[in-house]
Scaffold this motif. Sequence first.
Motif, PDB file in Angstrom:
ATOM      1  N   UNK A  30       0.840  -1.197   0.000  1.00  0.00           N
ATOM      2  CA  UNK A  30       0.000   0.000   0.000  1.00  0.00           C
ATOM      3  C   UNK A  30       0.871   1.241   0.000  1.00  0.00           C
ATOM      4  N   UNK A  31       0.569   2.169  -0.920  1.00  0.00           N
ATOM      5  CA  UNK A  31       1.336   3.407  -1.084  1.00  0.00           C
ATOM      6  C   UNK A  31       0.424   4.611  -0.881  1.00  0.00           C
ATOM      7  N   UNK A 117       8.603   7.263   5.811  1.00  0.00           N
ATOM      8  CA  UNK A 117       7.630   6.631   4.922  1.00  0.00           C
ATOM      9  C   UNK A 117       8.221   5.425   4.211  1.00  0.00           C
ATOM     10  N   UNK A 118       7.434   4.386   4.107  1.00  0.00           N
ATOM     11  CA  UNK A 118       7.686   3.255   3.217  1.00  0.00           C
ATOM     12  C   UNK A 118       6.338   2.613   2.940  1.00  0.00           C
ATOM     13  N   UNK A 119       6.195   2.004   1.783  1.00  0.00           N
ATOM     14  CA  UNK A 119       4.982   1.245   1.507  1.00  0.00           C
ATOM     15  C   UNK A 119       4.818   0.135   2.553  1.00  0.00           C
ATOM     16  N   UNK A 120       3.570  -0.242   2.770  1.00  0.00           N
ATOM     17  CA  UNK A 120       3.279  -1.286   3.758  1.00  0.00           C
ATOM     18  C   UNK A 120       2.714  -2.501   3.043  1.00  0.00           C
ATOM     19  N   UNK A 121       3.363  -3.640   3.213  1.00  0.00           N
ATOM     20  CA  UNK A 121       2.906  -4.867   2.565  1.00  0.00           C
ATOM     21  C   UNK A 121       1.650  -5.406   3.243  1.00  0.00           C
ATOM     22  N   UNK A 168      -4.485  10.350  -2.083  1.00  0.00           N
ATOM     23  CA  UNK A 168      -4.760   9.156  -2.890  1.00  0.00           C
ATOM     24  C   UNK A 168      -3.947   7.993  -2.355  1.00  0.00           C
ATOM     25  N   UNK A 169      -4.414   6.787  -2.693  1.00  0.00           N
ATOM     26  CA  UNK A 169      -3.812   5.541  -2.234  1.00  0.00           C
ATOM     27  C   UNK A 169      -3.558   4.663  -3.449  1.00  0.00           C
ATOM     28  N   UNK A 170      -2.490   3.884  -3.414  1.00  0.00           N
ATOM     29  CA  UNK A 170      -2.234   2.910  -4.455  1.00  0.00           C
ATOM     30  C   UNK A 170      -1.855   1.569  -3.858  1.00  0.00           C
ATOM     31  N   UNK A 171      -2.048   0.499  -4.612  1.00  0.00           N
ATOM     32  CA  UNK A 171      -1.553  -0.817  -4.232  1.00  0.00           C
ATOM     33  C   UNK A 171      -0.654  -1.315  -5.360  1.00  0.00           C
ATOM     34  N   UNK A 172       0.597  -1.618  -5.019  1.00  0.00           N
ATOM     35  CA  UNK A 172       1.611  -2.054  -5.980  1.00  0.00           C
ATOM     36  C   UNK A 172       1.956  -3.518  -5.762  1.00  0.00           C
ATOM     37  N   UNK A 173       2.627  -4.089  -6.753  1.00  0.00           N
ATOM     38  CA  UNK A 173       3.089  -5.474  -6.641  1.00  0.00           C
ATOM     39  C   UNK A 173       4.543  -5.555  -6.187  1.00  0.00           C
ATOM     40  N   UNK A 201      -4.549   2.581   8.448  1.00  0.00           N
ATOM     41  CA  UNK A 201      -5.907   2.234   8.059  1.00  0.00           C
ATOM     42  C   UNK A 201      -6.378   1.156   9.021  1.00  0.00           C
ATOM     43  N   UNK A 202      -7.446   1.422   9.735  1.00  0.00           N
ATOM     44  CA  UNK A 202      -7.991   0.422  10.646  1.00  0.00           C
ATOM     45  C   UNK A 202      -8.453  -0.802   9.862  1.00  0.00           C
ATOM     46  N   UNK A 203      -8.594  -1.906  10.532  1.00  0.00           N
ATOM     47  CA  UNK A 203      -9.110  -3.114   9.889  1.00  0.00           C
ATOM     48  C   UNK A 203     -10.448  -2.805   9.221  1.00  0.00           C
ATOM     49  N   UNK A 204     -10.563  -3.198   7.960  1.00  0.00           N
ATOM     50  CA  UNK A 204     -11.783  -2.975   7.202  1.00  0.00           C
ATOM     51  C   UNK A 204     -11.918  -1.611   6.579  1.00  0.00           C
ATOM     52  N   UNK A 205     -10.942  -0.721   6.794  1.00  0.00           N
ATOM     53  CA  UNK A 205     -11.067   0.662   6.307  1.00  0.00           C
ATOM     54  C   UNK A 205     -10.647   0.819   4.847  1.00  0.00           C
ATOM     55  N   UNK A 206      -9.823  -0.106   4.357  1.00  0.00           N
ATOM     56  CA  UNK A 206      -9.358  -0.034   2.972  1.00  0.00           C
ATOM     57  C   UNK A 206     -10.124  -1.068   2.146  1.00  0.00           C
TER      58      UNK A 206
END
Length: 212
Positions: A30-31, A117-121, A168-173, A201-206
């Motif tokens: 998550x970015x 900051x770093x992306x979170x897996x 904005x939010x992104x999800x990367x591979x 992001x709390x559980x279920x928030x994304x």
Amino acid sequence: MATKSNYLENKIIDHMFKATPFTAPAVMAVALFTVNKGQRANSTAYVTTDYVWLTANDGKTHIYKCTTAGSTAAAQGTLYPGTANEVITDGTAVFTEQSSQFDANALTALEVSAGGYARVANNPSATANWLNTQGTASGASTGAGGSTSNQNAITFGTPSASWGVVAAIGIYDAASAGNLLYWGYMTTPKTINNGDPAPAFAAGALTILEDN
């Protein structure tokens, strides 16, 4: 958050209709993306390197880039319908909605790069990280809503510098660089300052909605 990138759309089309193998990514990270000028302001001069967020007439957050320098009108009014990629004359400035740029993963420069900051897996798993469409942790999806969400909290590092306005939010591979899979605008953009608690992001928030 519900928009697939061009990359992912192409992979799915080729897999489903062109018999081209596609292996699910091992990593989903998550970015966060920022805008350098925050929320659009009235009667304000902008130049062509400026990005703003605003709530458009559709009631949703959007990111716009100033594509012709100038000054905004004295009021936002109903200038912005909120249509993807729309071009809006706002006073003497012109702004362009950025959906197509996100689709093409062309806004990598907007990803947060400040201290802490770093992306979170939150990687694919049969029993962890993401819920199935009926909202449980394991088993095949049988729900009718076409969505998944994060099973547990997704927590970023503690900011050691200002991250700016996250819009904005992104999800990367991949944990860095890589292919953008999904992206979406924040429901409510958030300013993250040096020393703030670790954003999460709390559980279920994304939520990822496939019915789009």
